[in-house]
Scaffold this active site. Structure first.
Site, mmCIF file in Angstrom:
data_model
loop_
_atom_site.group_PDB
_atom_site.id
_atom_site.type_symbol
_atom_site.label_atom_id
_atom_site.label_comp_id
_atom_site.label_asym_id
_atom_site.label_seq_id
_atom_site.Cartn_x
_atom_site.Cartn_y
_atom_site.Cartn_z
ATOM 1 N N ILE A 154 0.859 -1.175 0.000
ATOM 2 C CA ILE A 154 0.000 0.000 0.000
ATOM 3 C C ILE A 154 0.899 1.229 0.000
ATOM 4 O O ILE A 154 2.082 1.145 0.323
ATOM 5 C CB ILE A 154 -0.970 0.018 1.213
ATOM 6 C CG1 ILE A 154 -0.213 -0.054 2.538
ATOM 7 C CG2 ILE A 154 -1.978 -1.098 1.104
ATOM 8 C CD1 ILE A 154 -1.120 -0.001 3.768
ATOM 9 N N ASP A 155 0.340 2.373 -0.373
ATOM 10 C CA ASP A 155 1.129 3.585 -0.513
ATOM 11 C C ASP A 155 1.725 4.037 0.815
ATOM 12 O O ASP A 155 1.189 3.737 1.893
ATOM 13 C CB ASP A 155 0.274 4.714 -1.078
ATOM 14 C CG ASP A 155 -0.209 4.446 -2.490
ATOM 15 O OD1 ASP A 155 0.437 3.646 -3.195
ATOM 16 O OD2 ASP A 155 -1.231 5.026 -2.883
ATOM 17 N N LYS A 156 2.787 4.814 0.720
ATOM 18 C CA LYS A 156 3.467 5.345 1.902
ATOM 19 C C LYS A 156 2.494 6.029 2.857
ATOM 20 O O LYS A 156 2.496 5.764 4.058
ATOM 21 C CB LYS A 156 4.543 6.340 1.463
ATOM 22 C CG LYS A 156 5.172 7.127 2.606
ATOM 23 C CD LYS A 156 6.100 8.204 2.086
ATOM 24 C CE LYS A 156 6.614 9.075 3.226
ATOM 25 N NZ LYS A 156 7.480 10.181 2.742
#
Length: 344
Positions: A155-157
């Site tokens: 998942i994104d930062k």
């Protein structure tokens, strides 16, 4: 614009290591080199590019350049540093991990917002994987995914929430197959601008990199580019100018929810990359603008949380399901909106 292979480095230039090389296309319009590189290199910023230029690490046609230089068709742009690119090395770091579940085959981790999942250019330390290799030995790697032990998805930062990590080859194989066949149950909560029409819907449209900015994903409903992507959404709570929605992923493309919600006119709240960091709905009163800025300060990221994860255990074949509560920043901004709706 074409990226040139590393094997075209001349032998007498090996005092510095080439990280990127671009040959400017014939049709390229003249723009500043710092803007060009910021758009073309993932995780680059104007400040980082300017620092590299000041250090003599960026050359145009074999010579050092300035940030104000405007590139021309045919220019050979090279980004050079004293150390080679790190592609697969992972440094073990003592990073606390919020482990929701663990057995000998897998674990489920609740990732905080702000933590990068795996090392990459610009983020070689402090990532989830750096912590994993410190706490666990001999994690498996997917073929073609060297340097990312244990990972079967990401998942994104700046997205918080759940990730499943494989601890054995058998677990990795089975979990990867479930992701491939779209049988993993993934639920996200997103705070979006505006009020979607209806109570639920499905967004179908290929997701692929923007031609204007490679860090941003565009939606191609005609299927001409990108990869097939499907997002199912439903309204959880309407809060006047924003709406809390639940998103279930049928596919898992980079920035899928962020790109799909922007595509239907409802970008995620404070998602700077997709236009959600500006007032998209509401009044022009100074009091409202102050309220929005206070909300942005409270959740300085896109309002997206990977709430739940369900899958079949690769060995026991048991159906597992996990949930992660909203983190304080997300829960706090929801409370502010609820108060605003009541008292305004």
């Amino acid at each position: 614009m074409s990226m040139l292979p590393d094997d075209e480095i001349e032998e007498d230039e090996l005092e510095l290591y080439e990280h990127y090389r671009f040959l400017v296309d014939k049709g390229q319009s003249p723009i500043r080199i710092d803007k060009f590189l910021t758009e073309k290199v993932a995780l680059a910023t104007r400040n980082r590019v300017q620092l590299a230029i000041d250090a003599g690490s960026i050359q145009v046609n074999g010579k050092n350049t300035k940030g104000s230089y405007k590139i021309k068709p045919g220019d050979d742009i090279r980004v050079l540093f004293e150390k080679p690119r790190r592609e697969t090395e992972v440094l073990a770091e003592d990073i606390d991990l919020d482990i929701i579940f663990e057995d000998q085959y897998l674990m489920v981790v609740n990732k905080p917002a702000g933590m990068v999942v795996h090392p990459a250019q610009g983020n070689w330390t402090g990532t989830l994987v750096n912590g994993l290799v410190y706490h666990f030995q001999n994690l498996p790697e997917m073929k073609g995914n060297v340097g990312r032990p244990g990972l079967v998805h990401r998942i994104d930062k700046d997205t918080s929430g759940l990730l499943v990590i494989a601890k054995s080859e058998e677990a990795m194989t089975h979990l990867a197959a479930q992701f491939f066949h779209h049988t993993i149950d993934r639920t996200y909560l997103a705070l979006v601008w505006g009020e979607p029409e209806g109570e639920s819907g499905t967004i179908t449209g290929n997701v692929g990199r923007s031609a204007k900015d490679r860090k941003v994903m565009d939606v191609f409903v005609d299927g001409s580019q990108g990869k097939h992507a499907v997002t199912h959404w439903k309204v959880i709570e309407r809060l006047r100018y924003v709406t809390l929605v639940q998103c279930n992923l049928e596919t898992g493309r980079t920035h899928q929810i962020r790109a799909h919600m922007k595509f239907i006119g409802h970008p995620l709240f404070n998602d700077a990359m997709y236009g959600g960091d500006k007032i998209r709905k509401g009044t022009q009163f100074a009091k409202y603008k102050t309220f929005i800025q206070n909300c942005f300060d409270l959740i300085p990221r896109q309002a997206l949380h990977a709430k739940s994860l369900g899958f079949i255990h690769p060995v026991t074949k048991e159906k597992l399901y996990f949930e992660a509560p909203l983190p304080p920043d997300f829960g706090g901004v929801l409370d502010k909106w609820r108060s605003y709706v009541i008292y305004e």
